[in-house]
Scaffold this motif. Sequence first.
Motif, PDB file in Angstrom:
ATOM      1  N   LYS A  52       0.819  -1.215   0.000  1.00  0.00           N
ATOM      2  CA  LYS A  52       0.000   0.000   0.000  1.00  0.00           C
ATOM      3  C   LYS A  52       0.852   1.265   0.000  1.00  0.00           C
ATOM      4  N   THR A  53       2.067   1.153   0.524  1.00  0.00           N
ATOM      5  CA  THR A  53       2.954   2.315   0.607  1.00  0.00           C
ATOM      6  C   THR A  53       3.517   2.692  -0.752  1.00  0.00           C
ATOM      7  N   PHE A  54       3.631   1.720  -1.651  1.00  0.00           N
ATOM      8  CA  PHE A  54       4.345   1.954  -2.900  1.00  0.00           C
ATOM      9  C   PHE A  54       3.491   1.812  -4.164  1.00  0.00           C
ATOM     10  N   ILE A  60      -1.902  -6.559  -6.039  1.00  0.00           N
ATOM     11  CA  ILE A  60      -1.167  -7.293  -7.082  1.00  0.00           C
ATOM     12  C   ILE A  60      -0.083  -8.194  -6.499  1.00  0.00           C
ATOM     13  N   PRO A  61       0.805  -7.711  -5.597  1.00  0.00           N
ATOM     14  CA  PRO A  61       1.813  -8.627  -5.035  1.00  0.00           C
ATOM     15  C   PRO A  61       1.195  -9.836  -4.345  1.00  0.00           C
ATOM     16  N   ALA A  92       8.609  -6.043   6.913  1.00  0.00           N
ATOM     17  CA  ALA A  92       8.089  -4.982   6.043  1.00  0.00           C
ATOM     18  C   ALA A  92       6.687  -4.576   6.457  1.00  0.00           C
ATOM     19  N   CYS A  93       5.890  -5.564   6.892  1.00  0.00           N
ATOM     20  CA  CYS A  93       4.518  -5.281   7.303  1.00  0.00           C
ATOM     21  C   CYS A  93       4.496  -4.420   8.564  1.00  0.00           C
ATOM     22  N   VAL A  94       5.305  -4.765   9.557  1.00  0.00           N
ATOM     23  CA  VAL A  94       5.354  -3.989  10.795  1.00  0.00           C
ATOM     24  C   VAL A  94       5.830  -2.569  10.519  1.00  0.00           C
ATOM     25  N   CYS A  95       6.857  -2.444   9.677  1.00  0.00           N
ATOM     26  CA  CYS A  95       7.386  -1.113   9.354  1.00  0.00           C
ATOM     27  C   CYS A  95       6.341  -0.249   8.645  1.00  0.00           C
ATOM     28  N   SER A  96       5.579  -0.853   7.764  1.00  0.00           N
ATOM     29  CA  SER A  96       4.632  -0.082   6.962  1.00  0.00           C
ATOM     30  C   SER A  96       3.364   0.276   7.720  1.00  0.00           C
ATOM     31  N   LEU A 138       9.590   6.098   5.651  1.00  0.00           N
ATOM     32  CA  LEU A 138       8.968   4.864   6.109  1.00  0.00           C
ATOM     33  C   LEU A 138       9.577   4.365   7.413  1.00  0.00           C
ATOM     34  N   LEU A 139      10.903   4.540   7.582  1.00  0.00           N
ATOM     35  CA  LEU A 139      11.590   3.967   8.732  1.00  0.00           C
ATOM     36  C   LEU A 139      11.977   5.005   9.778  1.00  0.00           C
TER      37      LEU A 139
END
Length: 211
Positions: A52-54, A60-61, A92-96, A138-139
Amino acid sequence: EVDGQPTAYRPVGYPLFLGVIYFLAGNFPVVAKIVQAILDSALVVLLYFPAKTFLRQPIIPSILWALYLPAMFYTNLLFSETVYAFLIVLVACVCSTSAKASPFHSILVGLILGAAILIKPATLLFVVLIFVSLRRQLLRPFKPAYLLLGCFLTLIPWIARNQIVMGVSALSTNTGVNRLIGNNPRSTGGYSEQIAEDFIPKDNDEVGKNK
């Protein structure tokens, strides 16, 4: 153990994963495969959140992974790839999903990364990449000290065990062996132990051979 002797030839992450399942369900490999299938299915869902961030179409992914045949194939093998992929996507999920990351979120990311490192030590390079990217939007909420604490809490028991039992503070003892397998006159480009006798270390112990 190998032949009754302690070993650190492989990192402990995936053997520990299997050990917990066997402890709870008995020595039934099919149970581990079912768990891996569940993790791979969960990964399909998790992919949506960092996407969703990109992407304008973050579904799609998830669709692509759900149809990705090698991923389905690996769930039926007692290899570490399925669990490792799940952990990396979970990071990646936790970060986003942590726009206002608390110390807990930073420690959680560190713990998950530590678990991934215990499966594949090369993930340490991924940790370096995250630290380089901490200033990006993001981070930015994540604190380096807490990330390191999470990693440390995950890794230190295994490293301490290796120091006490094996006499070496390392994640595994196969680094030197793999380097030799890939760099000797009989190298094939694959994982082949056809090594000339004069290249094989004379040390009898696992740690000595790794050096």
